[in-house]
Design an enzyme around this catalytic site. Structure first.
Site: not given
Ligand code: TXE
Length: 480
Positions: A173, A226, A228-230, A248, A282, A384
């Site tokens: 996806k 993606g 960090t929270a996700t 990552e 990133c 970030e």
């Protein structure tokens, strides 16, 4: 209005629900295509197709798999201009950048793993005359690959190439913010003769289509890139299901510049590491730490170069700073710039949304922004931002630079500029980041381990690290 299709079982198909989501062109600030609003039924169809294809693909002789993946790489090269244009329109990045970096790296990703798999070996361990052990590394099944919007085809292929080369089938996806090149990639796969069901691409929202992939019981491994929270949310879903995970995530990367550096090289490369892809990489060096004796000289020279960067229409070959990927992300970046002022920072160049003209009148553009006068613990230097915003701070001692560099929750990459080789080795040894560049930035050998420490991720991509992630390891011990 163009309707992007899912790629399931070798065919381009509409979402089962028949509903679509708007896809924006960020340079113009308007909808230019529609993407499937896929749900768990679309994901189920994709997983069923992948499961049916797995016995054929995993048992196919590795040089045949390799040839098909190399054919896809060739087709990417043949479609460079079309794919670069599509990437620039979808993401807002300068078309010159897409043509020079994103698309060529996408074909390199495919070609690298198509050939790496031909040389992928494992180990044997002989126990005197008692027994012999050999290690098997076997394809696992259906891999879930989820990628972000900043380097769309580049990071999409970085995941699916090793997964497919290792003999897995894939349900992938791409980000719903930049789906176009993954859609065009589906057509290349069909033309390359990739057997149906080996790769399936589902478009749609992370929380719906993405979540359905994470939750599906027949997807035993997930490779995610993606925020960090996700990543944290995905791990919370996948861990209790004992899924193998590669994450990552984000970064807040220091760029440490010592007085004994090659000043011109450090200056030139720091402009790139600060603002390439509008700072939406990133690996960008968003915290610049400069030894005090050259601090003023560096700030003055750096600001002069930043002011000279052409902010423009991404389709103009001379543009260096294109559009921010979405209105939401532009607002997020602008809110951080406001926060910087509240935290006592000085905006010494940039800091504002750019009102463009003609085609880009309603586009999402921000001036490259440089902020000084902030401490290392403030939010601007801890969180970030993922946009064209950097801070510059002085330091006096090497130990101070290392403490500041290591002083965030992230640990993805660090860049260090010094001509002192001993210092280079010592500081590399002290830094808490998965990647350390000395006197360079974004120099990439695809064989090397890629990834971060702390909240920048779990696991490594690249070379054998990726092939080992996408295979199951079995030790067979035979009595002699
Ligand atoms: O991430 P998001 P973004 C980081 C970068 C920044 C972020 C930018 O530093 O923080 O990624 O990408 C899907 N279940 N890196 O904002 O929102 C979503 O649809 C399943 C680090 O897009 O996390 C999209 O496809 N999927 C990296 C993808 O996750 C879900 C290099 C990423 O979306 C989901 C590049 C869910 N619940 C960017 N929610 C590195 N370290 O290499 C969202 N998604």
């Amino acid at each position: 209005m163009q309707k992007i299709q899912n790629f399931i079982n070798g065919k381009l198909v509409a979402p089962v629900s028949g509903s679509y989501i708007d896809n924006y062109n960020p340079a113009e600030g308007k909808v230019y295509s529609l993407i499937p609003d896929s749900d768990e039924q679309d994901v189920k169809n994709a997983v069923d197709a992948a499961k049916s294809a797995f016995p054929i693909w995993s048992k196919m002789p590795v040089d045949e798999r390799s040839k098909i993946l190399q054919k896809i790489a060739d087709l990417i090269d043949e479609n460079l201009d079309r794919l670069a244009m599509a990437e620039s329109v979808d993401n807002g990045k300068p078309v010159a950048l897409a043509k020079a970096v994103d698309i060529p790296r996408s074909s390199s990703n495919m070609r690298f793993f198509a050939t790496a798999i031909l040389h992928f070996s494992s180990e044997a361990h002989k126990m005197d005359n008692v027994a012999i052990n050999y290690t098997n590394r076997e394809p696992i099944g259906v891999a879930g690959c989820i990628s972000p919007w900043n380097l769309p085809l580049y990071l999409f292929t970085w995941k699916i190439a090793p997964a497919l080369a290792a003999g897995n089938c894939v349900v992938a996806k791409p980000s719903e913010i930049t789906p176009m090149t993954a859609y065009l990639f589906s057509e290349l796969c069909i033309n390359a003769g990739l057997p149906k069901g080996v790769l399936n691409i589902i478009h749609g929202l992370g929380a719906k289509a993405g979540q359905a992939i994470i939750e599906h019981q027949d997807i035993p491994l997930i490779s995610f890139t993606g925020g960090t929270a996700t990543g944290k949310h995905i791990a919370a879903t996948a861990a209790p299901m004992f899924k193998k995970l590669s994450l990552e995530l984000g970064g807040k990367n220091p760029n440490i510049i010592f007085a004994d550096c090659d000043f011109d090289q450090a200056l030139k490369t720091s402009v790139l590491s600060s603002f390439s892809n509008q700072g939406q990489i990133c690996l960008c060096g968003s915290r610049i730490l400069v030894e005090r004796s050259i601090y003023t000289k560096f700030v003055d020279a750096f600001v002069a170069k930043v002011k000279a960067l052409k902010i423009g229409d991404p389709l103009d070959g001379l543009t260096k700073i294109g559009a921010i990927v979405s209105e939401d992300h532009m607002k997020k970046i602008l809110s951080y710039i406001e926060l910087a002022k509240k935290e006592g920072g000085q905006i010494i160049t940039g800091g504002k949304q750019v009102q463009m003209e003609e085609r880009c009148t309603n586009g999402y553009f921000i001036e490259p922004t440089v902020i000084t006068g902030l401490g290392h613990d403030c939010r601007i230097n801890q969180e970030e931002i993922f946009g064209p915003v950097v801070t510059i701070m002085p330091f006096d001692k090497q130990e101070e630079a290392i403490e500041y560099a290591n002083g965030t929750a992230y640990g993805l990459s660090t860049t260090v500029w010094t001509e002192n080789l001993k210092r280079a080795h010592n500081i590399a040894n002290e830094l808490k980041s998965g990647i350390v560049w000395i006197n360079c930035w974004m120099v990439r050998d695809l064989r090397t381990p890629f990834g971060g420490m702390k909240q920048s991720g779990v696991g490594r991509e690249g070379g054998n690290e990726a092939l080992r992630f996408f295979t199951e390891t079995k030790n067979v011990c035979i009595k002699l």
